[in-house]
Design an enzyme around this catalytic site. Structure first.
Site, PDB file in Angstrom:
ATOM      1  N   CYS A 183       0.870  -1.173   0.000  1.00 49.35           N
ATOM      2  CA  CYS A 183       0.000   0.000   0.000  1.00 49.35           C
ATOM      3  C   CYS A 183       0.910   1.227   0.000  1.00 49.35           C
ATOM      4  O   CYS A 183       2.122   1.100  -0.162  1.00 49.35           O
ATOM      5  CB  CYS A 183      -0.932  -0.010   1.206  1.00 49.35           C
ATOM      6  SG  CYS A 183      -0.056  -0.165   2.791  1.00 49.35           S
ATOM      7  N   THR A 184       0.366   2.396   0.178  1.00 46.00           N
ATOM      8  CA  THR A 184       1.161   3.614   0.035  1.00 46.00           C
ATOM      9  C   THR A 184       2.303   3.677   1.034  1.00 46.00           C
ATOM     10  O   THR A 184       3.470   3.816   0.659  1.00 46.00           O
ATOM     11  CB  THR A 184       0.268   4.857   0.177  1.00 46.00           C
ATOM     12  OG1 THR A 184      -0.801   4.785  -0.773  1.00 46.00           O
ATOM     13  CG2 THR A 184       1.078   6.123  -0.064  1.00 46.00           C
TER      14      THR A 184
END
Length: 245
Positions: A183-184
């Site tokens: 994810c980020t």
């Protein structure tokens, strides 16, 4: 040279008094002239802040002086302007909502792979044990559309609470393989990896998320840009706002 420091950070750690902590952190951040968002919950803290470099780093240093946040790691990027309109400090039920109370990263992290290890696996086509590696993008579909790892699984979820059901429906394609969730910055993929391991899968999180990958490996195996939840909209692998943003 860009003069505004942007930091993102999260830490799953037990907070017994998030409501009372909210006022203290808001006052400290406001005094430093910072803008952005701080989320607090009993499971931890998640923050995105921007301002002068000394002020931002000073705030983070003060935060780490609290034993609960001593392990907080930040990811930095720079911009010409502050990409947040105001300062928000909120108390939530979860710092990233999954609606699975049995998943408790504050009690222990899922195993992680570093960007260097994942790069070695991707270069080889298998992990160190010879197992096929599957990358799972745990972000929302509109974020994935800006960019993702080449060949990553994208289940077109619209919100993170849909991830467990999506994982259940795709379980067969994950069995017997080494799964790496990403994810980020790490917060979603940490919960995702714990959930997948609870379901009996060999799952890991990507240490530091996509931001950590960019810092260590640049644009290798990455297609496109990285969506961010601020006025910059998207960053390239060098952590600069994409052209036209």
């Amino acid at each position: 040279m860009a003069s505004v420091l942007n930091v993102s950070a999260y830490l799953f750690t037990r907070i017994d008094d998030p409501a009372s902590l909210r006022a203290a952190l808001r006052a400290r951040a406001a005094e430093a002239g910072l803008r952005g968002t701080i989320l607090l919950a009993e499971e931890g803290i998640n923050l995105f802040l921007a301002g002068g470099a000394d002020e931002v780093r000073g705030f983070v240093d003060d935060l780490r002086a609290d034993a609960r946040f001593a392990a907080l790691q930040t990811k930095e990027s720079w911009s010409d302007d502050v990409p947040f309109g105001k300062l928000l400090v909120k108390v939530k039920r979860e710092i990233i909502r999954m609606d699975r109370p049995e998943v408790r990263p504050q009690d222990g992290r899922a195993p992680a792979v570093t960007p260097d290890t994942l790069r070695r696996w991707l270069d080889a086509g298998v992990d160190d044990a010879g197992r096929e590696v599957v990358l799972i993008d745990t972000r929302n579909a509109f974020e994935v559309d800006y960019g993702t790892f080449a060949g990553a699984k994208d289940w077109r979820i619209e919100r993170f609470t849909q991830f467990p059901d999506a994982a259940a429906s795709h379980r067969e394609e994950l069995e017997g393989k080494t799964v790496v969730s990403f994810c980020t910055g790490g917060i979603r993929c940490e919960k995702a990896a714990l959930y997948l391991r609870d379901e009996g899968l060999e799952a890991y999180q990507l240490e530091g998320g996509i931001l950590g990958w960019f810092a260590a490996q640049g644009e290798a195996y990455w297609d496109g840009d990285l969506f961010v939840f601020d006025e910059r909209e998207a960053l390239d692998a060098g952590l600069a706002a994409r052209a036209g943003a």
